[in-house]
Design a protein around this motif. Structure first.
Motif, PDB file in Angstrom:
ATOM      1  N   VAL A   1      -7.886   1.963   1.959  1.00 51.77           N
ATOM      2  CA  VAL A   1      -7.995   0.747   2.760  1.00 51.77           C
ATOM      3  C   VAL A   1      -8.103   1.079   4.241  1.00 51.77           C
ATOM      4  CG1 VAL A   1      -7.167  -1.601   2.600  1.00 51.77           C
ATOM      5  CG2 VAL A   1      -5.971   0.113   1.352  1.00 51.77           C
ATOM      6  N   ARG A   2      -7.469   2.162   4.653  1.00 55.03           N
ATOM      7  CA  ARG A   2      -7.461   2.535   6.065  1.00 55.03           C
ATOM      8  C   ARG A   2      -7.215   4.041   6.158  1.00 55.03           C
ATOM      9  NH1 ARG A   2      -3.051  -0.580   8.431  1.00 55.03           N
ATOM     10  NH2 ARG A   2      -4.282  -2.075   7.317  1.00 55.03           N
ATOM     11  N   ARG A   3      -7.825   4.626   7.182  1.00 52.24           N
ATOM     12  CA  ARG A   3      -7.630   6.063   7.411  1.00 52.24           C
ATOM     13  C   ARG A   3      -7.604   6.287   8.919  1.00 52.24           C
ATOM     14  NH1 ARG A   3     -11.308  11.038   5.132  1.00 52.24           N
ATOM     15  NH2 ARG A   3     -10.598  12.524   6.682  1.00 52.24           N
ATOM     16  N   SER A   4      -6.609   7.043   9.382  1.00 54.22           N
ATOM     17  CA  SER A   4      -6.558   7.332  10.815  1.00 54.22           C
ATOM     18  C   SER A   4      -7.630   8.352  11.159  1.00 54.22           C
ATOM     19  CB  SER A   4      -5.174   7.861  11.200  1.00 54.22           C
ATOM     20  OG  SER A   4      -4.955   9.134  10.619  1.00 54.22           O
ATOM     21  N   ARG A   5      -7.954   8.424  12.430  1.00 53.83           N
ATOM     22  CA  ARG A   5      -8.964   9.388  12.870  1.00 53.83           C
ATOM     23  C   ARG A   5      -8.329  10.774  12.935  1.00 53.83           C
ATOM     24  NH1 ARG A   5     -12.222   7.568  17.731  1.00 53.83           N
ATOM     25  NH2 ARG A   5     -13.966   7.114  16.410  1.00 53.83           N
TER      26      ARG A   5
ATOM     27  N   THR B   1       0.835  -1.200   0.000  1.00 53.97           N
ATOM     28  CA  THR B   1       0.000   0.000   0.000  1.00 53.97           C
ATOM     29  C   THR B   1       0.870   1.250   0.000  1.00 53.97           C
ATOM     30  OG1 THR B   1      -0.134   0.078   2.408  1.00 53.97           O
ATOM     31  CG2 THR B   1      -1.861  -1.128   1.269  1.00 53.97           C
TER      32      THR B   1
ATOM     33  N   ASP C   1      -4.103   5.025   3.970  1.00 54.26           N
ATOM     34  CA  ASP C   1      -3.488   3.924   3.236  1.00 54.26           C
ATOM     35  C   ASP C   1      -4.328   3.626   2.008  1.00 54.26           C
ATOM     36  OD1 ASP C   1      -1.616   3.783   5.235  1.00 54.26           O
ATOM     37  OD2 ASP C   1      -2.469   2.018   6.197  1.00 54.26           O
TER      38      ASP C   1
ATOM     39  N   ARG D   1       1.030   4.882   1.806  1.00 52.43           N
ATOM     40  CA  ARG D   1       0.510   5.640   2.953  1.00 52.43           C
ATOM     41  C   ARG D   1       0.728   7.119   2.657  1.00 52.43           C
ATOM     42  NH1 ARG D   1       1.519   3.601   8.813  1.00 52.43           N
ATOM     43  NH2 ARG D   1      -0.339   2.509   8.191  1.00 52.43           N
TER      44      ARG D   1
ATOM     45  N   ASP E   1      -4.566   1.271  -1.677  1.00 59.15           N
ATOM     46  CA  ASP E   1      -4.014   0.136  -2.428  1.00 59.15           C
ATOM     47  C   ASP E   1      -3.639   0.589  -3.838  1.00 59.15           C
ATOM     48  OD1 ASP E   1      -6.362   0.197  -3.923  1.00 59.15           O
ATOM     49  OD2 ASP E   1      -7.141  -1.676  -3.115  1.00 59.15           O
TER      50      ASP E   1
END
Length: 99
Positions: free
Chosen positions: A93-97, A70, A85, A72, A87
């Motif tokens: 795929v992912r995200r911080s708060r 991935t 993050d 970032r 792909d």
């Protein structure tokens, strides 16, 4: 003096040759990403960035990091860091708060 220089040069050259196979064994994340882009399995970084930017609501983009398979991306909003993050196809795929 010439003999000393020759011996030092030979030692440096031998050390370089002996460490070269160890460096060549494991491809770096950047090499993997380049290969995936060339093979059409992943989008180029500018295209990934253009896909993610509209979802970030005006946050400042600080830059990318390769993180395995991935990418970032680092953003900042109101003094807080947001990691996203993505792909190779541009899906988040992912995200911080960030609240």
């Amino acid at each position: 003096m010439i003999l000393v220089r020759t011996l030092l040069a030979a030692a440096a050259l031998a050390a370089g040759f002996s460490s070269a196979p160890a460096l060549a064994e494991k491809p770096r994340d950047a090499d993997k990403a380049f290969e995936a882009t060339q093979q059409g399995r992943s989008m180029p970084l500018p295209q990934l960035e253009r896909r993610v930017m509209p979802f970030m609501g005006g946050a400042d983009y600080l830059g990318p990091e390769l993180n395995g398979s991935t990418t970032r991306m680092k953003f900042m909003r109101n003094g807080r860091v947001i990691w996203v993050d993505v792909d190779g196809q541009g899906r988040i795929v992912r995200r911080s708060r960030d609240k």
